[in-house]
Design a protein around this motif. Structure first.
Motif, short mmCIF file in Angstrom:
data_model
loop_
_atom_site.label_atom_id
_atom_site.label_comp_id
_atom_site.label_asym_id
_atom_site.label_seq_id
_atom_site.Cartn_x
_atom_site.Cartn_y
_atom_site.Cartn_z
N VAL A 72 15.34 -96.55 -49.09
CA VAL A 72 15.53 -95.18 -49.06
C VAL A 72 14.25 -94.65 -48.10
O VAL A 72 13.31 -94.91 -48.79
N TRP A 73 14.65 -94.24 -47.05
CA TRP A 73 13.52 -93.69 -45.90
C TRP A 73 13.61 -92.33 -45.72
O TRP A 73 14.94 -91.66 -46.02
N TYR A 74 12.77 -91.81 -45.49
CA TYR A 74 12.88 -90.19 -45.01
C TYR A 74 13.50 -90.34 -43.64
O TYR A 74 13.48 -91.09 -42.63
N ALA A 75 14.45 -89.21 -43.63
CA ALA A 75 15.09 -88.85 -42.50
C ALA A 75 14.55 -87.98 -41.36
O ALA A 75 15.11 -87.98 -40.16
N GLN A 76 13.40 -87.46 -41.81
CA GLN A 76 12.95 -86.51 -40.90
C GLN A 76 11.54 -87.24 -40.03
O GLN A 76 10.96 -88.21 -40.77
N VAL A 77 11.66 -87.25 -38.80
CA VAL A 77 10.69 -88.07 -38.02
C VAL A 77 9.42 -87.54 -38.34
O VAL A 77 8.59 -88.73 -38.61
N GLU A 78 8.93 -86.48 -38.65
CA GLU A 78 7.62 -86.24 -39.05
C GLU A 78 7.21 -86.78 -40.45
O GLU A 78 6.07 -87.33 -40.30
#
Length: 85
Positions: A72-78
């Motif tokens: 599971v990864w963050y989907a927001q670039v920042e």
């Protein structure tokens, strides 16, 4: 730039972000509102394993299938940039 077969191409729920995965082990997050600005894109190279599938869990998270693992990864670039630094 992804250098192998694209395995997934999916928009998030709002339609403002596009994620692509590839057999070269990369995931690219694209800001659909500004495709010309490279600062709004991020490319993540994994451990040399191909990314077979990805999907949005919600607006904030991606589920990524790499080799035999689900991540599971963050989907927001920042947020993803901060987590990788």
């Amino acid at each position: 730039k992804q250098e192998s077969t694209i395995t997934s191409l999916i928009f998030n729920e709002s339609g403002q972000q596009l994620a692509s995965s590839s057999l070269d082990g990369t995931v690219v997050l694209w800001n659909v509102l500004d495709l010309q600005d490279p600062q709004e894109h991020i490319q993540v190279k994994q451990n040399g394993h191909g990314i077979w599938m990805l999907c949005y869990k919600n607006e904030l998270e991606l589920v990524v299938a790499e080799n035999i693992y689900l991540n599971v990864w963050y989907a927001q670039v920042e947020s993803l940039r901060a987590a990788l630094d």
